[in-house]
Every structure is written in structure tokens, then in C-alpha cells.
Design a protein around this motif. Structure first.
Motif, PDB file in Angstrom:
ATOM      1  N   GLU A 366      12.240 -13.225  33.559  1.00 28.70           N
ATOM      2  CA  GLU A 366      12.620 -14.679  33.077  1.00 28.70           C
ATOM      3  C   GLU A 366      14.163 -15.087  33.291  1.00 28.70           C
ATOM      4  O   GLU A 366      14.798 -14.262  32.880  1.00 28.70           O
ATOM      5  CB  GLU A 366      12.180 -15.109  31.655  1.00 28.70           C
ATOM      6  N   GLU A 369      20.504 -17.462  30.417  1.00 31.66           N
ATOM      7  CA  GLU A 369      21.422 -18.632  30.624  1.00 31.66           C
ATOM      8  C   GLU A 369      22.498 -18.322  31.638  1.00 31.66           C
ATOM      9  O   GLU A 369      23.026 -19.379  31.995  1.00 31.66           O
ATOM     10  CB  GLU A 369      22.023 -18.665  29.173  1.00 31.66           C
ATOM     11  N   TRP A 372      20.960 -19.999  34.827  1.00 33.95           N
ATOM     12  CA  TRP A 372      20.767 -21.266  34.850  1.00 33.95           C
ATOM     13  C   TRP A 372      22.182 -21.813  34.781  1.00 33.95           C
ATOM     14  O   TRP A 372      22.618 -23.039  35.541  1.00 33.95           O
ATOM     15  CB  TRP A 372      20.088 -21.740  33.378  1.00 33.95           C
ATOM     16  N   ASN A 393      17.952 -28.532  31.225  1.00 33.61           N
ATOM     17  CA  ASN A 393      16.659 -28.621  30.506  1.00 33.61           C
ATOM     18  C   ASN A 393      16.251 -27.333  30.087  1.00 33.61           C
ATOM     19  O   ASN A 393      15.665 -26.759  29.101  1.00 33.61           O
ATOM     20  CB  ASN A 393      15.387 -29.249  31.445  1.00 33.61           C
ATOM     21  N   GLU A 394      16.398 -26.387  31.166  1.00 36.23           N
ATOM     22  CA  GLU A 394      16.072 -24.689  30.681  1.00 36.23           C
ATOM     23  C   GLU A 394      17.437 -24.111  29.806  1.00 36.23           C
ATOM     24  O   GLU A 394      16.880 -23.321  29.051  1.00 36.23           O
ATOM     25  CB  GLU A 394      16.086 -24.035  32.089  1.00 36.23           C
ATOM     26  N   SER A 396      18.893 -25.663  27.711  1.00 38.12           N
ATOM     27  CA  SER A 396      18.525 -26.326  26.240  1.00 38.12           C
ATOM     28  C   SER A 396      17.828 -25.542  25.550  1.00 38.12           C
ATOM     29  O   SER A 396      17.542 -25.573  24.194  1.00 38.12           O
ATOM     30  CB  SER A 396      18.238 -27.687  26.227  1.00 38.12           C
ATOM     31  N   LYS A 397      16.770 -25.022  26.215  1.00 39.76           N
ATOM     32  CA  LYS A 397      15.609 -24.134  25.473  1.00 39.76           C
ATOM     33  C   LYS A 397      16.273 -22.791  25.131  1.00 39.76           C
ATOM     34  O   LYS A 397      16.065 -22.253  24.077  1.00 39.76           O
ATOM     35  CB  LYS A 397      14.397 -23.900  26.378  1.00 39.76           C
ATOM     36  N   LEU A 398      17.159 -22.119  25.853  1.00 39.99           N
ATOM     37  CA  LEU A 398      17.823 -20.808  25.514  1.00 39.99           C
ATOM     38  C   LEU A 398      19.036 -21.257  24.856  1.00 39.99           C
ATOM     39  O   LEU A 398      19.459 -20.348  24.029  1.00 39.99           O
ATOM     40  CB  LEU A 398      18.272 -20.486  27.095  1.00 39.99           C
ATOM     41  N   GLN A 399      19.804 -22.151  24.810  1.00 43.32           N
ATOM     42  CA  GLN A 399      20.742 -22.493  24.258  1.00 43.32           C
ATOM     43  C   GLN A 399      20.808 -23.761  23.347  1.00 43.32           C
ATOM     44  O   GLN A 399      21.652 -24.725  23.625  1.00 43.32           O
ATOM     45  CB  GLN A 399      22.276 -22.283  24.939  1.00 43.32           C
ATOM     46  N   PRO A 400      20.158 -23.898  22.604  1.00 38.79           N
ATOM     47  CA  PRO A 400      19.778 -25.259  21.923  1.00 38.79           C
ATOM     48  C   PRO A 400      20.856 -25.974  21.304  1.00 38.79           C
ATOM     49  O   PRO A 400      21.246 -27.130  20.952  1.00 38.79           O
ATOM     50  CB  PRO A 400      18.855 -25.176  20.839  1.00 38.79           C
ATOM     51  N   THR A 432      22.907 -32.265  19.574  1.00 41.14           N
ATOM     52  CA  THR A 432      22.904 -30.902  19.331  1.00 41.14           C
ATOM     53  C   THR A 432      23.571 -30.093  17.852  1.00 41.14           C
ATOM     54  O   THR A 432      23.158 -28.858  17.444  1.00 41.14           O
ATOM     55  CB  THR A 432      23.493 -29.877  20.374  1.00 41.14           C
TER      56      THR A 432
END
Length: 491
Positions: A366, A369, A372, A393-394, A396-400, A432
Motif C-alpha cells: 500500500e 505518505e 503520495w 485525497n489519499e 488526507s486518509k494517511l495524515q488527516p 483539519t
């Protein structure tokens, strides 16, 4: 056949412990059949051997079944629990011990400090009936790792006697934090106390200098190494090469590599190749890579990261593709996520963002960060809105809670003239709940660090510095460069 006693079995257990838990169990079974397992010396040896080979449950079973235990039994079992991360269980055992020695106390101190519970360690330290230099050093090290150098220094200064380990801990901690003046003074005091550095301490201090960029102290250590002839050690030379590379002195690192490193190993080659690659000298890095192979050294995973990094800095997409594709065939190295990261960055910088996306999709892992983030940087460089949105978008899932990703996207929208999307990105950035960390730079001058943060006027010479920056900007413009967004583009 001569009679085997408990000492014989103890030494045998210690000898086979290096071979893994299997041989330890075989000897354990043998001594059990002969009835020697009930001997305290044998039990202690088994606990130690099992715990050092991942056999924690076996070690605990031996301890629980011992008919007679001495303080060594308790200490060994407690050390096994600390090693396993069972700190609460170790403390329970410590409290239940019928008698304790300094090793008992030091084992718990070590457990607490390694777990980051320095205050609990200090509370125990204060209760100790007797302390030795290990006790003091453990507490000093704990506060250094916590970042509380003030408390570490207070305890260090109170030490009744200091050894090389303690001096090294304190000097390294100050160097790593960028306290170059303080580290230099401690280094001078250490020499005045006739404490001689050994290979391990030199490597430790140089690693700290490399981490913080403390070049002046690194140079002093280099002079000390030459004077004491410690440079015959490959480990020391490798540490010097790494330190000079990370402090920006790649030519000095090259001199150490060429002239002072008598016996080079793979680390030596990797350090110098990585150093030249890091500083944009890709051709020199690849030239050294060729020399490395000619001299019979096999590249490893680190070597190939450095080689791909050299290609990345040179913008040599085709060469990078070739090295990446042939890693496994030529050198038996399966590409890891770090190698994919280098290639994705290389492709992205070259404007081949679609190819970078395809490579991300082909990864057996996978994307993290870093992957990406590299793609987002490429999108910013080439003003690619479509793939920037995917990357953010990706991310934001890993580093909200990382507002910086939306800040980059907002700038990309602005450069594309998509003002409504820019406004949305700014709103998402605020949503955030955190702010983008302000950028800062620092420079070392006369063995002191000067840090500069955006909008910060705290530096005593901030007015003169701002005036000089304005003058430099004028010179840059006269040389034919104009500011465009966040970059300077030559006309």
C-alpha cells in the motif's frame, strides 16, 4: 566419561545460546533427564539463554519451577521481562524480590528509560541505597532521549565519577540538539579529565553531529581522530564520511574516503555514493558505483537507493528505469518501497506523472505518505490538478491532521486559476484543526546555530538580515530572474 557438574552445564548452555532456542531446549531436555535442572546455576543459565532467544515463556517456566532461587535468578528473570516489554510484570517481580542488589535496581532503571518513563526511573533512582556509574548514566541517557537536556545536565554535573559512556551520552545529546558550543565545551572538559574516546564513542558523537549538521564539532572530532590514530578503524572513517556528507562537505568526505579509509566496506561505498547523490553530483555518484563493482563489492538495497537517487537528481529517467528494472536480475535485490519511492519521484520530476501513477498501482505494498507526497510535489511542479487531487485525497486518509497537503493543493488550484476550488481547499485546510507548520532555516556560524522562521523578528540582527535579503533579491532580478509563484525562473 567424567562426571558433569552444574558449572559444566552452565557453560554449555551459555555456549549453545548463540545458536538459537532449539539447541537450548535440547540441552535443557538433557539436563532435566539427569536431574541437574534443579540446580540454581543451571536454572539461571537457562533463563538467560531462553530470554535472549525469544523464548520468554520458557524462561518464565524455568523460573517458576526453580526449587531454589538466588538474587541472580530474580535479576535474570526480571531482565527477561524488561526485554520482552513486560514492564509492569518486571516491577511486580522487583517489588517481590526477597533481596536486591545494584543490578536489580539498574535493570528496572534501564527498563523505565527505554520505555520513555524517565520520571518513574528517576523516582526509583532517588530511592536507591547505592548507585554506581551505570545508575547515573542510565538516568542521564533517559533525560537526553526525552529531550530534557537541562535535567540531564544537572544529574550529569552531580555524578561523583564519570566514565567514557557518560561523557559520550552528554556530548552526543548536545551535538544532536544543535547545542554546538555546549557540546564543544563538554568535549574539551572530557579531554581535560584525561578521558580518551574509543571507536564506539567517536562514532556516536559523529552520528549526532551528522543528525544536527554540527560541522564545527565534527571537524574537531576529525582532528582528534587523526591525532589519536583512530582513523585506522573503518567504522570511524564511515562515520566521518557520513557526517561530512550530511553537513554539506562532500569534497571533505571524498578525501576521507580516498585517503584515510584504509579498508573500505560496503558502508563506506554506500555513504560516499549517497553523499554525492544527495548533493546533486549524480554523475560522480554513478562513477563511484561503477568503481565499487569493479573492486568486487556487491551492491545492496541501500546502494540501489543511492543510485536511483543519483538518477533522480540528474533527471536521467531512462537510466533510472534501467537500474530499477534490472535490480533483481543483476544484483538479486528485490525492489523495496524505498526504491519505488525514488522511481516515482524521478518520473514525477520528469513530468511522467501518469507513468508514476501506474507504478504506484503496481506496487506490492500500500502506498505510504512518502509515495503520495512525492506525487503531490510532482503535480505542483508540473501544475497537474487532476493527479494532485488524487494524491491529496489519499494523503488526507494517511495524515488527516496535516494541513500542509491542502495548502499545496490550494496553491496548485491558484496557479491554474481555479479560484473556487482554491477556496474549498483553504476551507478543508482549516477543517483539519491544525495549521501548516511555518518553514524555518538555520545556519551554523562561529559554532552557534541561528534559526530563521517565516515572519519571526526575534533574531537580534533581523533588520540587517532583511536588508541583505532585499539586496540579494535585487541582484537576482538584475541577473535575469523574476519571482514566479514559489520559484525563481530564468528568463
Amino acid at each position: 566419561m567424567p562426571l558433569r557438574d552444574s558449572f559444566t552445564y552452565s557453560f554449555l548452555i551459555k555456549a549453545v545460546s548463540a545458536a538459537g532456542v532449539g539447541p537450548v531446549r535440547a540441552v535443557h531436555s538433557h539436563v532435566f533427564k539427569l536431574g541437574s535442572v534443579e540446580d540454581t546455576f543451571v536454572g539461571n543459565a537457562l533463563i538467560d539463554a531462553y530470554s535472549k532467544n525469544g523464548g520468554f515463556l520458557d524462561a518464565r517456566k524455568v523460573f517458576d519451577e526453580m526449587p531454589a532461587r538466588d538474587v541472580v535468578s530474580w535479576n535474570t528473570a526480571m531482565a527477561a521481562m524488561v526485554r520482552e516489554g513486560e514492564l509492569s510484570g518486571a516491577r511486580k517481580m522487583f517489588d517481590e524480590m526477597p533481596e536486591r542488589d545494584t543490578v536489580s535496581w539498574n535493570t528496572m532503571l534501564d527498563g523505565y528509560t527505554k520505555a520513555g518513563e524517565v520520571d518513574a526511573a528517576f523516582e526509583l533512582f532517588q530511592r536507591m541505597p547505592e548507585r554506581n556509574v551505570v545508575s547515573w548514566s542510565t538516568i542521564v541517557s533517559g533525560y537526553c532521549k526525552k529531550g530534557d537536556l537541562e535535567m540531564a545536565r544537572v544529574i550529569f554535573d552531580k555524578m561523583p565519577s564519570k566514565n567514557l559512556v557518560t561523557w559520550t551520552i552528554m556530548v552526543s545529546a548536545c551535538a544532536e540538539k544543535g547545542l554546538v558550543d555546549e557540546a564543544g565545551k563538554l568535549f574539551a572538559q572530557m579531554k581535560e579529565a584525561d578521558v580518551e574516546l574509543d571507536v564506539a564513542s567517536v562514532v556516536s558523537i559523529l552520528a549526532a553531529c551528522a543528525e544536527s549538521g554540527s560541522l564545527s564539532l565534527g571537524k574537531r572530532i576529525h582532528r582528534y581522530v587523526r591525532k589519536r590514530k583512530l582513523g585506522r578503524s573503518t567504522h570511524v572513517c564511515n562515520a566521518l564520511i557520513d557526517m561530512f556528507c550530511k553537513c554539506g562537505c562532500v569534497n571533505r568526505a571524498d578525501y576521507v574516503f580516498d585517503t584515510e579509509t584504509v579498508e573500505k566496506d560496503s558502508v563506506s561505498w554506500n555513504s560516499i555514493i549517497g553523499g554525492f547523490a544527495m548533493h546533486g553530483h549524480g554523475e560522480k555518484a554513478l562513477e563511484l558505483f561503477a568503481q565499487m563493482k569493479q573492486q568486487g563489492f556487491n551492491p545492496d538495497a541501500v546502494t540501489m537507493i543511492n543510485v536511483l537517487s543519483a538518477c533522480r537528481h540528474m533527471g536521467s529517467v531512462d537510466e533510472g528505469r534501467r537500474y530499477f528494472s534490472n535490480m533483481e536480475r543483476d544484483y538479486g535485490i528485490m525492489p523495496q518501497i524505498e526504491h519505488y519511492g525514488c522511481m516515482i519521484d524521478l518520473l514525477g520530476r520528469g513530468g511522467l506523472i501518469k507513468e508514476a501513477i501506474d507504478l504506484i498501482k503496481s506496487m506490492p505494498w500500500e502506498p505510504n505518505e512518502v509515495i503520495w507526497g512525492s506525487l503531490l510535489s510532482a503535480c505542483r511542479l508540473h501544475k497537474n490538478v487532476e493527479y494532485a487531487e488524487i494524491a491529496v485525497n489519499e494523503l488526507s486518509k494517511l495524515q488527516p491532521s496535516n494541513a500542509g497537503n491542502f495548502a499545496v493543493l490550494s496553491n496548485i488550484y491558484a496557479e491554474a486559476g481555479q479560484w473556487s476550488d482554491m477556496a474549498k481547499a483553504r476551507m478543508q485546510m482549516k477543517g483539519t484543526g491544525s495549521q501548516k507548520t511555518a518553514g524555518s532555516s538555520w545556519v551554523e556560524l562561529d559554532e552557534a546555530f541561528h534559526e530563521f522562521t517565516v515572519g519571526d523578528r526575534k533574531h537580534p540582527d533581523s533588520d540587517q538580515i532583511s536588508e541583505m535579503v532585499d539586496r540579494l533579491s535585487s541582484h537576482v532580478k538584475r541577473a535575469g530572474c523574476v519571482p514566479a509563484g514559489h520559484e525563481l525562473l530564468v528568463q
